[in-house]
Design a protein around this motif. Structure first.
Motif, PDB file in Angstrom:
ATOM      1  N   ALA A  42       0.836  -1.206   0.000  1.00  0.00           N
ATOM      2  CA  ALA A  42       0.000   0.000   0.000  1.00  0.00           C
ATOM      3  C   ALA A  42       0.863   1.246   0.000  1.00  0.00           C
ATOM      4  O   ALA A  42       0.365   2.342   0.230  1.00  0.00           O
ATOM      5  N   ALA A 105       0.559  -4.229   4.563  1.00  0.00           N
ATOM      6  CA  ALA A 105      -0.112  -3.010   4.094  1.00  0.00           C
ATOM      7  C   ALA A 105       0.176  -1.853   5.054  1.00  0.00           C
ATOM      8  O   ALA A 105       0.557  -0.769   4.627  1.00  0.00           O
ATOM      9  N   ILE A 106       0.009  -2.106   6.357  1.00  0.00           N
ATOM     10  CA  ILE A 106       0.268  -1.030   7.317  1.00  0.00           C
ATOM     11  C   ILE A 106       1.733  -0.617   7.256  1.00  0.00           C
ATOM     12  O   ILE A 106       2.063   0.569   7.265  1.00  0.00           O
ATOM     13  N   GLY A 107       2.614  -1.615   7.200  1.00  0.00           N
ATOM     14  CA  GLY A 107       4.044  -1.316   7.151  1.00  0.00           C
ATOM     15  C   GLY A 107       4.413  -0.459   5.954  1.00  0.00           C
ATOM     16  O   GLY A 107       5.170   0.515   6.072  1.00  0.00           O
ATOM     17  N   ILE A 109       2.337   1.469   4.181  1.00  0.00           N
ATOM     18  CA  ILE A 109       1.752   2.813   4.348  1.00  0.00           C
ATOM     19  C   ILE A 109       2.683   3.640   5.219  1.00  0.00           C
ATOM     20  O   ILE A 109       2.992   4.795   4.918  1.00  0.00           O
ATOM     21  N   GLY A 110       3.140   3.028   6.306  1.00  0.00           N
ATOM     22  CA  GLY A 110       4.015   3.741   7.245  1.00  0.00           C
ATOM     23  C   GLY A 110       5.275   4.239   6.576  1.00  0.00           C
ATOM     24  O   GLY A 110       5.658   5.402   6.723  1.00  0.00           O
ATOM     25  N   ILE A 111       5.904   3.351   5.801  1.00  0.00           N
ATOM     26  CA  ILE A 111       7.135   3.743   5.118  1.00  0.00           C
ATOM     27  C   ILE A 111       6.874   4.906   4.169  1.00  0.00           C
ATOM     28  O   ILE A 111       7.610   5.892   4.130  1.00  0.00           O
ATOM     29  N   GLU A 113       4.506   7.141   4.339  1.00  0.00           N
ATOM     30  CA  GLU A 113       4.194   8.373   5.072  1.00  0.00           C
ATOM     31  C   GLU A 113       5.467   9.000   5.636  1.00  0.00           C
ATOM     32  O   GLU A 113       5.661  10.212   5.592  1.00  0.00           O
ATOM     33  N   ILE A 114       6.352   8.158   6.186  1.00  0.00           N
ATOM     34  CA  ILE A 114       7.572   8.712   6.773  1.00  0.00           C
ATOM     35  C   ILE A 114       8.482   9.270   5.688  1.00  0.00           C
ATOM     36  O   ILE A 114       9.102  10.322   5.856  1.00  0.00           O
TER      37      ILE A 114
END
Lengths: 316, 297
Positions: A42, A105-107, A109-111, A113-114
């Motif tokens: 994601a 997916a969360i991981g 998205i996190g990458i 965003e950061i």
């Protein structure tokens, strides 16, 4: 001779093809991850942006605004882009790939965003919100038509190479093993397949293609800025392309990319005719409609335009 | 020094934590019962915040009065979204619903952008005089409201889950869906109740955040990462865990910018959301079940 109006139309068509081909490379990368290996990425925009910035920094002329001055040849920019996005995928995949795909997916998205924050705030490296405006573009001639055409030749060649390479690996024992893992993880593990390792390979390879797509896009526009990491422009469009085209089928991935890009880009021509206040709103309405298109495809044509073909070969 | 720490960092962290908690409860309940990650939950909070704004515009009342209306409206929209976009995919692999939730997130956001525009808005202008406690601790009235109402909502939810028939049914489906079905639990009612609760709490969180800062259309999307971090940290499927997780993530994000060593902020405020991500990754590696022993996906 070509008249001016026709020339404009031809230039538009070539630009459409150029960007479509770059999206097709991204879509192939996602197909390797999702279509073949069942991995949910994601954060495509994150890998795209890393590739774009890496190649921009490696190839751009020296500037006081950002890290640079390496002025490496453009193909080395591609290689650098692929290496850095692949390394990023390795790190994030190693942490999350053994868990259910929601975590990946969360991981991702996190990458993404950061990275968005990082690319916006680290001015010494990326020139912050202003972005890098001196990305060199290959094949620059006096004739704009010739420049566009030769760039298109380059992107199509790269797309063809990527397609052939992925198609071969998908039909190799490795590809069959990947699909076996995707469809029945437990059975594949029981057969002695190294599930996590194989998944990580597919994830890293797909992300490398996304990095390459980023590098090409920044070269095409001679510019890369932090808005490239906005989730809509890249991540979401590429997902719609792959799902509409047919996840699991490389030709479907390419077809979906060109088709969705054409729809997306041509509707912009319509909204541009509107008065400014309405044009902004109509722009968001377009996004809404793409979201709706995805829902329709998911509910009615879940297998896409060109569904995955499983070759049935019965051996005695 | 300590007072400054409490006034400027700890209080903000607790308020932010309450907002994360309200969203994370919905995420964790939805995961427990429908078994998919609902990535549109942040945008559902944005929706609640803007419905609150519409309520303020229409009625001219302060946002506290229209809050219940915004919560009810968002809950209704949540049930409608489930009906239209998630229910048809119930028999597909759950990851398809996850993909759909990205589409829904985008649809909610762009619908808000079409209707309300992209300008930054706020509920009301004006300066709030902080309440002084023990001659040193300053608390803004709106922070008292946010914390107080969050406590009320969380306690209410717990009572509902433990005391009522429907609440117990929800917990049963979350624990073991097939066992729940064969014992004759009405799964449909459970699903609708889950969306109603998730939507209403998301709206409350969105309104609170809009009240504490400002309203913009990316408000909710920016919360997705910390809220999932909170849900994982607390243990997936555990509402109390989600509250604890939300508070930990919120406080950690604020404290990370406190100048613990000399005058320098420990972490540049621009990177606050990296804290949530670090917590998430750390939990996934060390203890994927979370504090309260939730489920691993």
């Amino acid at each position: 001779m070509i008249s001016d109006a026709n020339l404009g139309l031809i230039m538009y068509a070539i630009a459409l093809m150029n960007i479509g081909a770059i999206y097709a490379i991204l879509s192939l990368g996602l197909n390797l991850q999702w279509g073949v290996a069942g991995l949910f990425n994601a954060g495509i925009a994150g890998f795209f942006a890393v590739g774009a910035y890496t190649s921009a920094i490696l190839t751009a002329p020296d500037s006081p605004d950002f890290l640079g001055g390496f002025e490496l040849p453009i193909p080395l920019g591609w290689v650098g882009a692929m290496i850095v996005s692949g390394a990023l995928a390795l790190v994030i995949g190693a942490a999350t790939i053994r868990l259910r795909s929601d975590y990946l997916a969360i991981g991702t998205i996190g990458i993404a965003e950061i990275l968005r924050l990082f690319l916006k705030n680290e001015e010494w490296l990326t020139n912050g919100v202003r972005g890098i405006t001196t990305v060199p573009r290959p094949f620059q001639f006096d004739q704009p038509l010739l420049s566009e055409l030769s760039f298109l030749g380059m992107t199509l060649t790269l797309l063809l190479i990527a397609y052939v390479a992925i198609e071969r690996s998908v039909n190799s024992p490795w590809g069959r093993m990947m699909r076996a893992i995707r469809d029945n993880e437990v059975a594949a593990a029981a057969m002695g397949k190294h599930v996590e390792r194989r998944r990580l390979e597919a994830f890293v390879l797909g992300s490398m293609l996304m990095g390459l797509g980023g590098a090409l896009m920044s070269q095409y526009f001679r510019f890369i800025g932090p808005e490239a990491t906005e989730p809509f422009q890249i991540t979401f469009l590429v997902w719609v392309m792959l799902i509409a085209g047919g996840a699991g089928n490389n030709r479907g991935a390419i077809l979906g990319a060109f088709l969705i890009w054409a729809i997306w880009s041509m509707t912009e021509l319509v909204t541009r005719q509107l008065p400014p206040d309405w044009a902004v709103r109509a722009g968001y309405l377009r996004i809404f409609l793409v979201g709706l298109l995805l829902q329709v495809v998911l509910q009615r044509f879940a297998r896409g335009l060109l569904p995955e073909r499983i070759r049935q070969r019965i051996r005695p | 020094m300590l007072i400054d720490f409490i006034n400027n960092y700890l209080m903000n962290g607790i308020v932010l934590g309450c907002i994360y908690a309200l969203g994370a409860i919905g995420i964790t309940l939805l995961f427990g019962i429908l078994r998919f990650s609902h990535f549109a939950h942040g945008d559902m909070m944005t929706l609640g915040a803007y419905l609150g704004l519409a309520g303020v515009w229409i009625t001219g009342q302060p946002v506290w009065i229209v809050l219940p209306i915004a919560m009810a409206a968002t809950a209704g929209v949540a049930v409608g979204i489930d009906r239209a976009f998630y229910h048809p995919l119930r028999n597909a692999p759950t990851i398809v619903a996850v993909i759909a939730s990205f589409g829904v997130a985008l649809m909610i956001r762009s619908a808000i952008q079409v209707i309300f525009g992209v300008e930054i808005r706020s509920y009301a202008r004006g300066f709030e005089r902080p309440i002084l406690l023990f001659d040193a601790v300053r608390i803004l009235p709106r922070h008292v409201w946010i914390i107080g109402l969050t406590v009320v909502l969380v306690v209410g939810l717990q009572l509902f889950l433990k005391m009522t028939r429907l609440g117990k049914a929800m917990r049963a489906v979350s624990d073991n869906p097939s066992l729940a079905r064969v014992t004759g639990i009405n799964t449909r009612a459970v699903v609708i109740a889950t969306w109603l609760i998730g939507g209403a709490l998301a709206a409350a969180g969105g309104v609170f955040l809009g009240l504490d800062t400002q309203l913009d259309t990316n408000l909710g999307w920016n919360l997705v990462l910390p809220m999932f971090a909170a849900a994982v940290l607390g243990g997936i499927g555990q509402p109390v865990g989600a509250v604890l997780g939300g508070l930990v993530v919120g406080i950690a994000e604020e404290l990370a910018t406190y100048p613990f060593f000399g005058g320098q902020a420990l972490l540049s405020p621009a990177y606050k959301s990296a804290v949530a991500f670090a917590i998430l990754i750390l939990m996934l590696i060390i203890r994927p079940t979370g504090i309260l022993k939730g489920r691993v996906f």
